[in-house]
Motif scaffolding. Structure first.
Motif, PDB file in Angstrom:
ATOM      1  N   HIS A   1      29.647 -52.588  46.649  1.00 51.07           N
ATOM      2  CA  HIS A   1      28.039 -52.979  46.907  1.00 51.07           C
ATOM      3  C   HIS A   1      28.714 -53.622  48.760  1.00 51.07           C
ATOM      4  O   HIS A   1      27.988 -52.966  49.023  1.00 51.07           O
ATOM      5  CB  HIS A   1      27.817 -53.947  46.520  1.00 51.07           C
ATOM      6  CG  HIS A   1      28.114 -55.293  46.470  1.00 51.07           C
ATOM      7  ND1 HIS A   1      28.929 -56.344  45.229  1.00 51.07           N
ATOM      8  CD2 HIS A   1      27.884 -56.518  47.597  1.00 51.07           C
ATOM      9  CE1 HIS A   1      29.267 -57.503  46.175  1.00 51.07           C
ATOM     10  NE2 HIS A   1      28.659 -56.801  47.520  1.00 51.07           N
TER      11      HIS A   1
ATOM     12  N   TYR B   1      22.769 -48.291  49.298  1.00 57.61           N
ATOM     13  CA  TYR B   1      21.599 -48.482  48.523  1.00 57.61           C
ATOM     14  C   TYR B   1      21.937 -49.611  48.056  1.00 57.61           C
ATOM     15  O   TYR B   1      20.781 -50.237  46.984  1.00 57.61           O
ATOM     16  CB  TYR B   1      21.698 -47.702  47.186  1.00 57.61           C
ATOM     17  CG  TYR B   1      21.711 -45.998  47.752  1.00 57.61           C
ATOM     18  CD1 TYR B   1      20.639 -45.171  48.121  1.00 57.61           C
ATOM     19  CD2 TYR B   1      23.069 -45.487  47.154  1.00 57.61           C
ATOM     20  CE1 TYR B   1      20.616 -43.737  48.512  1.00 57.61           C
ATOM     21  CE2 TYR B   1      22.860 -43.854  48.536  1.00 57.61           C
ATOM     22  CZ  TYR B   1      21.774 -43.197  48.195  1.00 57.61           C
ATOM     23  OH  TYR B   1      21.998 -42.077  49.416  1.00 57.61           O
TER      24      TYR B   1
ATOM     25  N   ARG C   1      20.856 -53.635  46.750  1.00 56.80           N
ATOM     26  CA  ARG C   1      20.409 -54.439  46.635  1.00 56.80           C
ATOM     27  C   ARG C   1      21.198 -55.363  45.529  1.00 56.80           C
ATOM     28  O   ARG C   1      22.065 -55.731  45.673  1.00 56.80           O
ATOM     29  CB  ARG C   1      19.331 -53.713  45.731  1.00 56.80           C
ATOM     30  CG  ARG C   1      18.931 -52.636  46.306  1.00 56.80           C
ATOM     31  CD  ARG C   1      16.939 -52.177  45.400  1.00 56.80           C
ATOM     32  NE  ARG C   1      16.969 -50.861  45.322  1.00 56.80           N
ATOM     33  CZ  ARG C   1      16.225 -50.267  44.216  1.00 56.80           C
ATOM     34  NH1 ARG C   1      15.622 -51.040  43.645  1.00 56.80           N
ATOM     35  NH2 ARG C   1      16.330 -48.704  43.968  1.00 56.80           N
ATOM     36  N   GLN C   2      20.165 -56.682  45.976  1.00 55.48           N
ATOM     37  CA  GLN C   2      20.115 -58.011  45.359  1.00 55.48           C
ATOM     38  C   GLN C   2      21.031 -57.636  44.151  1.00 55.48           C
ATOM     39  O   GLN C   2      22.084 -58.572  43.201  1.00 55.48           O
ATOM     40  CB  GLN C   2      19.384 -59.003  44.907  1.00 55.48           C
ATOM     41  CG  GLN C   2      20.005 -61.008  44.806  1.00 55.48           C
ATOM     42  CD  GLN C   2      20.721 -61.016  45.972  1.00 55.48           C
ATOM     43  OE1 GLN C   2      21.150 -60.590  47.171  1.00 55.48           O
ATOM     44  NE2 GLN C   2      21.523 -61.560  45.672  1.00 55.48           N
ATOM     45  N   ARG C   3      20.487 -57.122  42.899  1.00 55.89           N
ATOM     46  CA  ARG C   3      20.975 -56.902  41.600  1.00 55.89           C
ATOM     47  C   ARG C   3      23.035 -56.779  41.819  1.00 55.89           C
ATOM     48  O   ARG C   3      23.574 -57.068  41.192  1.00 55.89           O
ATOM     49  CB  ARG C   3      20.232 -56.220  41.100  1.00 55.89           C
ATOM     50  CG  ARG C   3      20.468 -56.549  39.685  1.00 55.89           C
ATOM     51  CD  ARG C   3      19.742 -55.110  38.792  1.00 55.89           C
ATOM     52  NE  ARG C   3      20.033 -54.848  37.351  1.00 55.89           N
ATOM     53  CZ  ARG C   3      20.125 -54.107  36.248  1.00 55.89           C
ATOM     54  NH1 ARG C   3      19.582 -52.930  36.407  1.00 55.89           N
ATOM     55  NH2 ARG C   3      20.632 -54.112  35.634  1.00 55.89           N
ATOM     56  N   CYS C   4      23.034 -56.170  42.601  1.00 55.52           N
ATOM     57  CA  CYS C   4      24.288 -55.770  42.412  1.00 55.52           C
ATOM     58  C   CYS C   4      25.792 -56.274  42.822  1.00 55.52           C
ATOM     59  O   CYS C   4      26.745 -56.149  42.431  1.00 55.52           O
ATOM     60  CB  CYS C   4      24.569 -53.874  43.638  1.00 55.52           C
ATOM     61  SG  CYS C   4      23.508 -52.947  43.841  1.00 55.52           S
TER      62      CYS C   4
END
Ligand SMILES: Nc1ncnc2c1ncn2[C@@H]1O[C@H](COP(=O)(O)OP(=O)(O)OP(=O)(O)O)[C@@H](O)[C@H]1O
Ligand SMILES: Nc1ncnc2c1ncn2[C@@H]1O[C@H](COP(=O)(O)OP(=O)(O)OP(=O)(O)O)[C@@H](O)[C@H]1O
Ligand code: SF4
Ligand SMILES: [Mg+2]
Ligand SMILES: [Mg+2]
Lengths: 398, 342, 355
Positions: free
Chosen positions: C311, C316, C318-321
């Motif tokens: 990450h 690409y 995002r927070q979830r990563c």
């Protein structure tokens, strides 16, 4: 391709890579025999090629060989046995050896030494020697002298050279406090001094390989313990440790036992260096690709060690040993010089130097310092030899 | 592409190493020209003499090596030309050119950075060697160039030692050090060989960008034909100490002339092109440097070998249209047979 | 991503052919020791939960940047190391063995079946042994051949890898890199293995020798019916040779697929970046543009980032990563990927040179 190994090869044995992937058959034109030589050369051959380029090392090995030959044949080489003394010739200075005699018939080869004229200096209370050109003592090769057993086996009374008349004074390197021939004593000292290095190294080699090997093989706690012991031993200043240990040798021990006692003391300290060398080689070797490949071949642990690892660091160990011998020789010399090592009647270079300890003898009989010369020669030549071996130990430089 | 006048002209350069075993003709008659602002790529397999060519330009060839012949003409800012090959390797004049006019990035960054000095000190020292400025100015400029080459937090990395940096960062520091004096020629000897593809792409882009900004020429040494295709303006292909072919990059890849270039281009796998087919190979291997084949040194491996011609004498440099040159009898020169191999 | 089926790939039976080798959640953590008492202060997570399956007869390519754990993974399969966790399942005649559970003695028969080609043609051959001993030692150890029979077998094999039998008595020191690598290949094949782990067998070789060696590997595969696990960092070499390819990043597999599918239609951002960085040997493709520049360095395997290891460099992300670690899941069609957003993002494949 950075032309591997060309440094080893002289004009005649040059590697010639043909453009084809497969080299020409031996015997076909364009394939000099020498080309095969390099590619078929094993480790020792390559080491030799590299070693012989090292001029100093070659000289060093010649001198070392010479010194060990002397050590082997002392009784034959020394004109007199080591104990023979002659009070008349106390501190007799060195005589010159004259090779040619000038007579009425002309000059002819007939080695001789002049005798001494001895007077007593009443003031200084010492003998004064003058060369007496009226007396000639002829010197011969392979003369008969004191009987001995060569290498302890073959009885003989022939000496390489000596005075033709057995009683004639011949002190080519002067005489000591008791009128003993320095040359003979230095030659006798060679045996003890050089062998103590060898025996000591063998002992420390044994300890070093055993403990270093264990340390490298098992790792973990064993390694940790052995490493700390080594560090501890190395941390102690050597001279006081020697002195302490040497002082523990009883005075009434026979010379031979003292000799082994001293060797043991020296090797007790000497093994640490070798153990470190063995351990580090062992550890780095274990992760070498070709050792891993051997394990993947299914080779057992012991077989991998004996067949793959030991041959790879054997040459390094040999170099390390060669460099350890002069250390041992110097240690023995220092101990004996300090009077806590070997003791008379044992004759070693250190013992001889011990007798040259006082200022007076240095001033009046400087030839007593002569045993320092073979020490320097031996130490230097062994060091050069060791350096050469160390450089040649890995002939596969990349 | 910038096609201004020549910046560096190398003619018949020969650098030999005389060792105990014989003479290694590492560079054996090399001619090329680098124009102002262009990227010149020297490509060839390991050991063909690329690095030694670069070292010869700066006269920093390692010890048994000597430039035995040839000239290296460098045009300076004032329009004058100097023959570097004729200058004293240890002289002041040449030392001023190194670093100021011509800078170099080495194959192995760790060996050319001093391990005991911080990178900031090393860069500002280089600058102060060539420009009459004080410490503070040097520091400012160093900081600026470190930022420019993409070192994060330059004020912190100014005080870092080379071993504390990753491979990519080290290469950036090398570039910063090479460019601090704004040289007119940057020689980059395999600047990305030790790096990963992703880092390689970044570093090549960086060199390209800085070249545009500073208007310098770049001599890039590599064995990777992909890299050549990505960055070169002009390419010279080297084999066993000689340039066998040179051309602009488009012509070379479209229509390689020399059998070696052709074979080399065919033997590399290209994504999407060669799937599951066998690769074309060049038979045999590079001969040992002591044992060069007579005549055209490539003849034992060549598919177009003409017996009695190629193995007789050294093919001369043939000039083709579009400023291309090639050393091969297929393109003429076969009748000048009395020309013996030097 | 709630409705998505997130099957861990190793549980899913292979659609075609029985795998020869299956790796399940393999971990190899090397301890970092510090201080006088060598206390373990941390671990290098060289391989950190890798799963893959190699089918019989195929070439399985494994690519990734330096230090991502390719060699370590290969060496775990060879059981040079004892893996920290996970399984290495070897399937043979309907039987399955977990190589991780075997001790040295029990491994011996499998050391015949799985062999390895090393990266470094210099370090992997014992300079003090002749070619005969290097290649033939395995035969001797396994009690397969000795004496003249051994010599015949080795010289026969040497011929097949393109070396003449004179090489038997030579030492490797005077041979070129390409010749040495052929000897390494002969050593790997001498026990007639089923699987060969090739750890960057051509990385150290020159361009022209590399092509010869790759061709040789292909020929030998056809001749002996070998299965290759082909480790490399050169994406064009892997593309040329492999049937299926997996991409590794900091100890984990991030994507695997049929080679063609992976190169044309990558589904992991790292694969995309890797492919876009490959220089293309055609100057006309220069202006294709859009090259992805990966910022920062490869993560330190001793201190990997949270969530998806990629990450910090991913465009690409995002927070979830940052928070959740993506697992390797099948997108269908034997295409596995470890990215939360594979279905959403549009990725570009390798530029294909046509003609
Ligand atoms: N110091 C040296 N002594 C003797 N020979 C040398 C020396 N340096 C280089 N050479 C020889 O010169 C030739 C050219 O070497 P060079 O380093 O220029 O190759 P290169 O093309 O840069 O290769 P690489 O891609 O491996 O860097 C080689 O054959 C090498 O053996
Ligand atoms: N024996 C070991 N002890 C400790 N750490 C190790 C060991 N072997 C490998 N590592 C570490 O594990 C990580 C992965 O190394 P590995 O050699 O597997 O990478 P790789 O993908 O093969 O890289 P390369 O392309 O450079 O060969 C690296 O960070 C390395 O430093
Ligand atoms: S000169 Fe002859 S041998 Fe050399 S490349 Fe040309 S055709 Fe081939
Ligand atoms: Mg180079
Ligand atoms: Mg590796």
């Amino acid at each position: 391709m950075r032309t591997p190994l060309n440094h080893l090869v002289n004009q005649k044995t040059r590697v010639s890579k043909t453009a084809d992937l497969t080299p020409p058959k031996p015997g076909t034109p364009g394939a000099p025999v020498s080309e095969q030589r390099v590619e078929m050369a094993g480790q020792w051959q390559l080491m030799w090629w590299k070693f012989r380029k090292h001029k100093l090392a070659m000289i060093g090995s010649a001198v070392t060989l010479l010194i060990y030959l002397v050590a082997l044949f002392v009784e034959f080489l020394a004109p007199f046995p080591r104990g023979v003394y002659e009070a008349r010739y106390t501190y007799a200075p060195p005589q010159a050896l004259h090779l040619f005699e000038r007579t009425e018939q002309g000059v002819r080869f007939r080695p001789f030494v002049y005798g001494y004229k001895v007077t007593i200096d009443e003031v200084a209370i010492r003998r004064v020697f003058e060369i007496d050109t009226s007396q000639k003592h002829y010197v011969g090769l392979l003369v008969r002298g004191a009987p001995y057993k060569l290498i302890g086996l073959f009885p003989s009374d022939r000496h390489l050279f000596g005075p033709l008349e057995q009683e004639a004074p011949m002190y080519l390197l002067g005489a000591d406090r008791l009128g003993r021939d320095m040359l003979s004593r230095i030659i006798y000292g060679t045996r003890i001094s050089m062998s103590i290095g060898l025996v000591g190294v063998v002992l420390s080699l044994f300890l070093g390989i055993l403990l270093g090997g264990l340390s490298g093989y098992y790792g973990g706690a064993v390694d940790l313990l052995i490493q700390r012991v080594i560090e501890f031993l190395r941390g102690i200043p050597t001279i006081p440790l020697w002195m302490g240990l040497a002082a523990a040798i009883p005075l009434d021990w026979p010379p031979l036992r003292v000799y082994f006692g001293i060797t043991l003391i020296l090797s007790l300290i000497g093994w640490t260096g070798l153990a470190r060398e063995v351990r580090s080689r062992f550890l780095s070797m274990r992760t070498e690709d070709f050792v891993i490949a051997a394990r993947l071949d299914g080779s057992s642990e012991v077989r991998t060690i004996m067949r793959y690892m030991v041959p790879s660091f054997l040459s390094h160990i040999i170099a390390a040993i060669t460099l350890a011998i002069p250390q041992m020789i110097l240690s023995e010399t220092s101990l004996s010089f300090l009077g806590i090592g070997l003791r008379p009647p044992v004759v070693s270079w250190g013992v001889l130097l011990n007798e040259a300890q006082n200022i007076r003898s240095v001033a009046t009989a400087p030839w007593l310092l002569l045993p320092g010369v073979p020490i320097i020669a031996a130490v230097l030549s062994l060091n050069f030899l060791g350096d050469g071996l160390r450089d040649a130990a890995d002939p596969y430089g990349r | 592409m910038n096609t201004q006048g020549p910046l560096l002209e190398v003619q018949d350069l020969q650098t030999h190493f005389s060792t105990d075993e014989g003479v290694v003709k590492a560079v054996d008659g090399v001619d090329f020209t680098i124009r102002q602002g262009e990227t010149f790529c020297l490509v060839g397999e390991s050991g063909c003499g690329k690095s030694v060519t670069a070292f010869s330009i700066l006269q920093i060839v390692q010890d048994p090596g000597r430039i035995v012949r040839g000239s290296i003409h460098l045009r300076q800012d004032d329009g004058q030309t100097l023959d570097l090959a004729a200058m004293d390797p240890k002289g002041r004049a040449l030392r001023r050119i190194r670093g100021r006019d011509i800078a170099m990035i080495f194959q192995e960054p760790m060996t050319s950075l001093s391990p005991v000095h911080t990178v900031g000190d090393q860069i500002s020292e280089t600058l102060r060697l060539h420009a009459p400025i004080d410490k503070l100015q040097a520091r400012e400029q160093t900081m600026a160039i470190l930022t420019r080459v993409g070192i994060p937090r330059p004020e912190r990395h100014f005080h870092a030692y080379p071993f504390q940096l990753s491979g990519g960062m080290r290469q950036r520091v090398m570039i910063a050090m090479a460019l601090i004096c704004r040289p007119s020629l940057l020689i980059a000897d395999e600047p990305t060989t030790a790096l990963d593809v992703t880092m390689q792409a970044v570093i090549l882009d960086l060199i390209k960008e800085l070249q545009g900004e500073m208007g310098m020429s770049v001599m890039l040494i590599t064995h990777n034909l992909g890299v050549v295709a990505e960055v070169a303006d002009t390419v010279a292909v080297m084999y066993l100490g000689r340039i066998v072919e040179s051309a602009d990059v488009y012509s070379l890849f479209r229509e390689p002339k020399h059998p070696y270039t052709t074979a080399l281009l065919r033997s590399i796998p290209v994504i999407g092109l060669t799937k599951q087919e066998r690769l074309a190979t060049i038979r045999g291997m590079v001969p040992h440097p002591f044992n060069r084949p007579h005549g055209c040194t490539f003849h034992p491996r060549c598919d177009h070998f003409m017996p009695g011609v190629c193995n007789r004498s050294l093919p001369p440099i043939t000039h083709l249209e579009g400023g291309r040159t090639v050393r091969c009898f297929l393109y003429g020169g076969a009748d000048t047979r009395e020309r013996e191999e030097r | 991503m709630s409705g998505m089926k997130e099957t861990a790939i190793s549980e899913k039976p292979m659609d075609t052919g029985q795998p020869l080798l299956e790796i399940k959640n393999l971990k190899m953590h090397f301890p970092i020791q510090k201080g006088v008492f060598r206390r373990i202060t941390d671990y290098v997570r060289a391989v950190d939960g890798a799963s893959l399956a190699v089918k019989r007869g195929e070439t399985f390519g494994l690519v990734g940047e330096s230090g991502c754990g390719k060699t370590t993974l290969g060496r775990c399969i060879m059981r040079v190391y004892r893996p920290t966790a996970g399984q290495i399942l070897y399937h043979e005649d309907g039987r399955t063995v977990d190589l991780c559970a075997l001790n040295n003695e029990e491994l011996k028969p499998y050391r015949r079946k799985i062999r390895m080609i090393f990266q470094d043609p210099h370090g992997s051959l014992n300079p003090r042994m002749t070619v005969l001993d290097i290649v033939g030692d395995a035969l001797r150890v396994h009690g397969i051949a000795s004496g003249t029979e051994l010599e015949d077998r080795v010289s026969d094999l040497l011929r097949r890898v393109g070396l003449r039998s004179e090489y038997l008595r030579r030492y490797p020191h005077a041979l070129s890199g390409g010749e040495r690598q052929r000897i390494g290949i002969a050593r790997a094949l001498v026990l007639e293995p089923a699987l060969v782990v090739c750890d960057e067998p051509v990385s150290a070789l020159d361009v022209s020798v590399q092509a010869q060696t790759l061709n040789l590997l292909q020929d030998l595969q056809a001749e002996f019916g070998l299965t290759y696990l082909f480790v490399a960092h050169d994406l064009s070499v892997v593309e040329h040779l492999s049937d299926r390819t997996a991409v590794m990043y900091v100890g984990k597999l991030v994507e695997f697929a049929d080679t063609k599918a992976l190169y044309v239609n990558p589904r992991h951002p790292y694969t995309e970046a890797l492919l876009s960085a490959v220089p293309i040997a055609d100057p006309r493709m220069r202006e294709r543009g859009g090259r992805i520049r990966l910022e920062g360095d490869v993560a330190d395997p001793a201190h990997p980032p949270t969530g998806c290891y990629f990450h910090p460099r991913c465009r690409y992300a995002r927070q979830r990563c940052l928070e959740e670690e993506p697992i390797l899941r099948d997108l269908g069609g034997d295409h596995g990927v470890a990215c939360h957003f594979s279905e959403e993002i549009e990725l570009r494949g390798a530029v294909m040179v046509n003609g």
